[in-house]
Design a protein around this motif. Structure first.
Motif, PDB file in Angstrom:
ATOM      1  N   MET A 191      -9.672  -3.475  -2.352  1.00 16.71           N
ATOM      2  CA  MET A 191      -8.278  -3.687  -2.756  1.00 16.71           C
ATOM      3  C   MET A 191      -7.755  -4.976  -2.107  1.00 16.71           C
ATOM      4  O   MET A 191      -7.955  -5.209  -0.922  1.00 16.71           O
ATOM      5  N   ALA A 234      -0.986  -4.847  -5.386  1.00 19.53           N
ATOM      6  CA  ALA A 234      -2.299  -4.384  -4.954  1.00 19.53           C
ATOM      7  C   ALA A 234      -3.219  -4.492  -6.162  1.00 19.53           C
ATOM      8  O   ALA A 234      -2.920  -3.927  -7.222  1.00 19.53           O
ATOM      9  N   SER A 261      -0.677  -1.669  -8.350  1.00 17.18           N
ATOM     10  CA  SER A 261       0.633  -1.284  -7.816  1.00 17.18           C
ATOM     11  C   SER A 261       1.387  -2.551  -7.461  1.00 17.18           C
ATOM     12  O   SER A 261       0.777  -3.589  -7.160  1.00 17.18           O
ATOM     13  N   THR A 299       3.310   2.137  -9.597  1.00 16.33           N
ATOM     14  CA  THR A 299       1.848   2.269  -9.569  1.00 16.33           C
ATOM     15  C   THR A 299       1.375   2.892 -10.877  1.00 16.33           C
ATOM     16  O   THR A 299       1.988   3.848 -11.372  1.00 16.33           O
ATOM     17  N   CYS A 308      -2.324   2.647  -2.358  1.00 15.43           N
ATOM     18  CA  CYS A 308      -1.797   1.339  -2.789  1.00 15.43           C
ATOM     19  C   CYS A 308      -0.417   1.062  -2.193  1.00 15.43           C
ATOM     20  O   CYS A 308      -0.181   0.009  -1.592  1.00 15.43           O
TER      21      CYS A 308
END
Length: 392
Positions: free
Chosen positions: A1, A46, A55, A81, A90
């Motif tokens: 991520m 994210a 997100s 999200t 996230c």
């Protein structure tokens, strides 16, 4: 991520996520308007290993009035999200990254309107601002009163004039935003309605009401009165709509005394939990904060807990000068003793901006410490009602 700022080319993904998460369908014109206003440097996302947005979160650079001082504040908004990315941490990673960003930008506090209070309490935010919402039948409106001066509808909006009244009123509370001309244009006055201003006998503007009437209901978007005469004049103006409305709804500060002043106080009143606040940088905030004056140098030792902003975590000496300047000095954990006040970051913001007294918080188990230290802390925190007239 990967956590990063959005780029101009991320706009389509961001607007699609927002429409889905907030269940809104924007027209092509609305989307183009938002595209022109898009500030990617304020948006953080994210992204997964393929570069897809999972997100997103907006950090709005603002200033909030806290005990009569403008404090740099990060307004959190637009947290969203995609369903297939939920429960993967996230938002948690975005929020913790936001604390670092806000700290680097000198934003010592943060505020947000939560979708769930319990969710944001996990990240150190606490309820600080509540509203009263009044619903008055036309027959329950305050009696019309003769006052010097007059209330005039504003045919052409004068933001500078309105902001002068607003600032005089907003500074009396903790949490109100210091508005810019763009904020007035893009946020406040985008609502449909009529604005009327109270001018005193010398022609000085001292209050305004911004409202809309539809289906025999008056919705007061905002009312600001800088003195009692202005308040009476504005309520008289509202009362002059009695032949065309069946009821009026008004949002007011939590300590508003309208029911006591009415002949019949049995009006509908609702208390609405509204905004949460968080201290981002406790040491910097203590320097900016307008503490009460004292008889001399005073201090308490405080053990502060903050699970998400480690720079706030630890033992501090919170000291004040006689003039009311404060500072937090980090101590080693070995210097803790029986006289130490112990609390978490949520409890501290409830004390400093939410109007909650340390002695009461101790009685409900939110902090601990010797009574003498708690009462000293209580004496050094000015009393001021929390209130926020805006939404973001």
């Amino acid at each position: 991520m990967e956590i990063r700022q959005l780029k101009v080319e991320d706009f389509e993904e961001r607007i699609a996520l927002s429409q889905f998460a907030f269940q809104m369908k924007l027209s092509e014109q609305d989307i183009e308007t938002r595209r022109k206003a898009f500030r990617p440097e304020r948006d953080w996302g994210a992204f997964d290993e393929n570069g897809a947005l999972m997100s997103a979160m907006l950090i709005i650079p603002l200033e909030a009035w806290i005990h009569g001082r403008k404090i740099p504040m990060g307004g959190i908004a637009g947290v969203a999200t995609w369903p297939d990315a939920r429960r993967q941490g996230c938002v948690s990673k975005l929020i913790q990254h936001a604390y670092k960003v806000m700290r680097d930008n000198g934003q010592t506090i943060s505020m947000l309107h939560p979708f769930a209070f319990a969710f944001y309490r996990k990240f150190g935010y606490e309820l600080t601002i509540e509203h009263k919402k009044y619903t008055l039948e036309a027959s329950q409106l305050p009696p019309r009163t003769e006052t010097p001066g007059q209330v005039k509808r504003m045919a052409k909006l004068d933001i500078e004039l309105l902001d002068g009244i607003y600032s005089d009123y907003a500074i009396r509370y903790n949490g109100n935003v210091a508005r810019t001309p763009d904020w007035w244009t893009d946020r406040v006055l985008k609502k449909k309605g009529t604005t009327a201003v109270y001018y005193n006998a010398e022609g000085k503007p001292e209050g305004y009401v911004f409202y809309d009437v539809e289906n025999k209901t008056m919705t007061v978007h905002e009312m600001a009165a800088t003195n009692e005469t202005a308040r009476k004049a504005l309520w008289t103006y509202i009362g002059n709509h009695d032949s065309m409305i069946g009821q009026a709804t008004v949002i007011a500060p939590i300590d508003d005394s309208l029911p006591f002043l009415l002949a019949d106080p049995r009006i509908k009143q609702e208390v609405i939990p509204y905004f949460m606040t968080r201290i981002v940088d406790a040491e910097a905030f203590a320097k900016q904060y307008a503490w009460e004056k004292g008889v001399g140098e005073e201090a308490v030792v405080m053990k502060l807990e903050d699970a998400h902003a480690p720079w706030n975590n630890g033992l501090f000496r919170l000291a004040w000068s006689a003039e009311g300047e404060g500072r937090m000095e980090r101590l080693s954990d070995s210097e803790a003793g029986e006289e130490t006040v112990r609390c978490d970051i949520q409890t501290l913001v409830a004390i400093l901006t939410g109007g909650r007294k340390p002695t009461w918080l101790a009685s409900v188990g939110r902090l601990s410490g010797p009574e003498e230290s708690l009462r000293l802390l209580e004496r050094r925190v000015p009393e001021r009602t929390p209130y926020l007239m805006d939404f973001f």
